[in-house]
Enzyme design. Structure first.
Site, PDB file in Angstrom:
ATOM      1  N   LYS A 129      51.309  69.112  55.603  1.00 58.78           N
ATOM      2  CA  LYS A 129      51.645  69.019  54.173  1.00 58.78           C
ATOM      3  C   LYS A 129      52.644  70.100  53.760  1.00 58.78           C
ATOM      4  O   LYS A 129      53.467  69.880  52.877  1.00 58.78           O
ATOM      5  CB  LYS A 129      50.383  69.090  53.307  1.00 58.78           C
ATOM      6  CG  LYS A 129      49.564  67.806  53.365  1.00 58.78           C
ATOM      7  CD  LYS A 129      48.664  67.625  52.165  1.00 58.78           C
ATOM      8  CE  LYS A 129      47.999  66.258  52.204  1.00 58.78           C
ATOM      9  NZ  LYS A 129      47.145  65.976  51.058  1.00 58.78           N
ATOM     10  N   LYS A 212      49.061  58.341  59.862  1.00 63.88           N
ATOM     11  CA  LYS A 212      48.008  57.718  59.057  1.00 63.88           C
ATOM     12  C   LYS A 212      48.554  57.194  57.738  1.00 63.88           C
ATOM     13  O   LYS A 212      49.508  57.725  57.192  1.00 63.88           O
ATOM     14  CB  LYS A 212      46.850  58.690  58.828  1.00 63.88           C
ATOM     15  CG  LYS A 212      46.999  59.605  57.641  1.00 63.88           C
ATOM     16  CD  LYS A 212      45.675  60.302  57.334  1.00 63.88           C
ATOM     17  CE  LYS A 212      45.756  61.048  56.007  1.00 63.88           C
ATOM     18  NZ  LYS A 212      45.519  60.225  54.835  1.00 63.88           N
ATOM     19  N   LYS A 215      48.233  58.390  50.627  1.00 61.71           N
ATOM     20  CA  LYS A 215      48.648  58.231  49.230  1.00 61.71           C
ATOM     21  C   LYS A 215      49.983  58.892  48.991  1.00 61.71           C
ATOM     22  O   LYS A 215      50.773  58.456  48.173  1.00 61.71           O
ATOM     23  CB  LYS A 215      47.636  58.941  48.324  1.00 61.71           C
ATOM     24  CG  LYS A 215      46.473  58.104  47.926  1.00 61.71           C
ATOM     25  CD  LYS A 215      45.663  58.851  46.877  1.00 61.71           C
ATOM     26  CE  LYS A 215      44.331  59.298  47.446  1.00 61.71           C
ATOM     27  NZ  LYS A 215      44.157  60.721  47.596  1.00 61.71           N
TER      28      LYS A 215
HETATM   29  P1  ATP Z   1      46.826  62.550  50.305  1.00 63.58           P
HETATM   30  O1  ATP Z   1      48.023  62.033  51.040  1.00 63.58           O
HETATM   31  O2  ATP Z   1      47.084  62.916  48.855  1.00 63.58           O
HETATM   32  O3  ATP Z   1      46.078  63.629  51.073  1.00 63.58           O
HETATM   33  P2  ATP Z   1      44.967  60.615  51.319  1.00 63.58           P
HETATM   34  O4  ATP Z   1      45.431  59.232  51.437  1.00 63.58           O
HETATM   35  O5  ATP Z   1      44.893  61.446  52.574  1.00 63.58           O
HETATM   36  O6  ATP Z   1      45.854  61.307  50.202  1.00 63.58           O
HETATM   37  P3  ATP Z   1      42.491  61.812  50.369  1.00 63.58           P
HETATM   38  O7  ATP Z   1      42.145  61.847  48.924  1.00 63.58           O
HETATM   39  O8  ATP Z   1      43.012  63.071  50.988  1.00 63.58           O
HETATM   40  O9  ATP Z   1      43.545  60.615  50.618  1.00 63.58           O
HETATM   41  O10 ATP Z   1      41.237  61.331  51.220  1.00 63.58           O
HETATM   42  C1  ATP Z   1      40.164  60.571  50.654  1.00 63.58           C
HETATM   43  C2  ATP Z   1      39.295  59.989  51.743  1.00 63.58           C
HETATM   44  O11 ATP Z   1      40.001  58.913  52.401  1.00 63.58           O
HETATM   45  C3  ATP Z   1      38.903  60.971  52.839  1.00 63.58           C
HETATM   46  O12 ATP Z   1      37.567  60.697  53.236  1.00 63.58           O
HETATM   47  C4  ATP Z   1      39.851  60.641  53.967  1.00 63.58           C
HETATM   48  O13 ATP Z   1      39.309  60.992  55.225  1.00 63.58           O
HETATM   49  C5  ATP Z   1      39.988  59.130  53.813  1.00 63.58           C
HETATM   50  N1  ATP Z   1      41.271  58.651  54.332  1.00 63.58           N
HETATM   51  C6  ATP Z   1      42.505  59.026  53.902  1.00 63.58           C
HETATM   52  N2  ATP Z   1      43.451  58.379  54.589  1.00 63.58           N
HETATM   53  C7  ATP Z   1      42.805  57.568  55.480  1.00 63.58           C
HETATM   54  C8  ATP Z   1      43.248  56.637  56.476  1.00 63.58           C
HETATM   55  N3  ATP Z   1      44.529  56.424  56.689  1.00 63.58           N
HETATM   56  N4  ATP Z   1      42.304  55.974  57.197  1.00 63.58           N
HETATM   57  C9  ATP Z   1      40.982  56.183  56.979  1.00 63.58           C
HETATM   58  N5  ATP Z   1      40.509  57.065  56.064  1.00 63.58           N
HETATM   59  C10 ATP Z   1      41.398  57.747  55.320  1.00 63.58           C
HETATM   60 MG    MG Z   2      44.395  63.544  52.469  1.00 65.17          MG
END
Ligand code: ATP
Ligand code: MG
Length: 345
Positions: A129, A212, A215
């Site tokens: 990040k 992965k 968001k």
């Molecule tokens: P950001 O990019 O802002 O970090 P993010 O998509 O990683 O957003 P988070 O809010 O950090 O989302 O994570 C929320 C939950 O979703 C956590 O339990 C994380 O492990 C899960 N998660 C995030 N991305 C994935 C993915 N690609 N596959 C499975 N689980 C995920």
């Molecule tokens: Mg995340």
């Protein structure tokens, strides 16, 4: 290691009146996507009756990177509505906004004084990040794993259902709890376990299937958002990266098709063998059409419920206020104990 809804825990929960505590959260940083749903939210919903659940909208985490204030406030409500629309039920779960319970921030300062910098230096999420902006990135991003540990430890949590990307942060949470307990020779914190399901734990980007789904990815075609309409879902899946082999089989060497198949597998509950047999001799077009169908029928009821909830914001705010009021005393009990053993106050 993958912990699939610990059998012992299941047994124990049905045998005793006291359920084990589950805690987890999602950042209101943007649109909730299929990775968040399949890796986290869906598992929370499926197991909610077995546990004493606390689910949080972690807005203090969302300010670790720049975010527009109006967007943050709106995203927080949208995420709360999605929690409920996906099936979280207030009979089983307390739902609240992290910044409504100030114990999280206070505890985070105290625990940062027990976290060696070397532990945080190893965090791979910070490195990705911060991406080469080490001097300009704010210290909150660096300290994020300490706040996450406090979120979990404040509620004497047993299980934390998360996606695979949170494995390292959960290890740090356990290390921190053990270190603190050892320093003060008292079991102040329950040492929590990550619950990481095998399927759906790491949904990959549709456009770059070696990273992965996120968001914060700037490529909008990289993810299916839970609020995407059928036309958008169709467009994104049809554009999703595959390969030239045209074989509908699970194959780690072909991450694009394997990711789409994994999504299909989790949504249908069918085995890999069943899916490969059903699509044997068929092309990617036919498989993608079936996947689109399944996605649309899964998301349709969630979206309907979501829009109903967003049209009644006072009710939603009421649920979140009640959740915060219910968890605050639990958080305060742990924080007061921590302050007492440290000698604060
Ligand atoms: P950001 O990019 O802002 O970090 P993010 O998509 O990683 O957003 P988070 O809010 O950090 O989302 O994570 C929320 C939950 O979703 C956590 O339990 C994380 O492990 C899960 N998660 C995030 N991305 C994935 C993915 N690609 N596959 C499975 N689980 C995920
Ligand atoms: Mg995340």
């Amino acid at each position: 290691m993958s912990i699939d809804m610990n059998q012992d825990a299941k047994q124990e929960n049905t045998n005793t009146a006291v359920k084990k505590r589950v805690f987890s959260g999602i950042q209101p940083t943007g649109n909730i996507h299929l990775g968040n749903y399949l890796g986290a939210l869906r598992n929370w919903v499926n197991a909610q009756a077995e546990y004493d659940n606390i689910f949080c909208i972690v807005d203090l985490h969302a300010i670790t990177l720049p975010i527009d204030p109006v967007e943050l406030h709106t995203n927080t409500r949208k995420l709360a509505a999605l929690y409920i629309a996906c099936g979280l039920d207030t009979r089983y779960c307390k739902l609240f906004i992290q910044s409504h319970v100030r114990e999280h921030a206070e505890m985070s300062w105290i625990m940062s004084c027990f976290t060696p910098m070397g532990w945080l230096n190893r965090m791979t999420q910070f490195k990705s990040k911060a991406a080469g902006n080490l001097d300009s990135v704010d210290t909150g991003l660096y300290c994020y794993p300490v706040l996450m540990a406090c979120d979990v430890l404040l509620y004497q949590t047993h299980y934390v259902p998360v996606g695979d990307d949170q494995r390292q942060h959960m290890e740090l949470t356990r290390d921190l709890a053990q270190r603190f307990n050892a320093i003060y020779k008292r079991p102040v914190f329950t040492v929590p376990e990550a619950q990481i399901r095998e399927e759906g734990a790491r949904i990959m980007s549709l456009t770059e299937p070696t990273k992965k789904m996120s968001k914060s990815d700037t490529d909008l075609n990289s993810r299916i958002n839970l609020l995407d309409d059928p036309k958008t879902i169709k467009k994104k899946i049809n554009r999703a990266t595959t390969d030239s082999l045209r074989l509908v089989t699970f194959d780690p060497e072909r991450p694009g098709i394997t990711n789409l198949l994994t999504i299909y597998q989790v949504l249908t509950g069918e085995s890999q063998q069943e899916i490969e047999a059903a699509f044997a001799g068929k092309g990617y077009g036919e498989f993608k059409a079936a996947l689109i169908d399944r996605l649309v029928t899964t998301l349709e009821p969630i979206q309907k419920r979501y829009y109903e909830l967003m049209n009644d914001l006072p009710t939603l705010e009421g649920i979140l206020k009640q959740g915060a009021d219910e968890v605050r005393p639990l958080a305060a009990t742990t924080l007061n104990q921590v302050k007492e053993v440290v000698g604060l106050g």
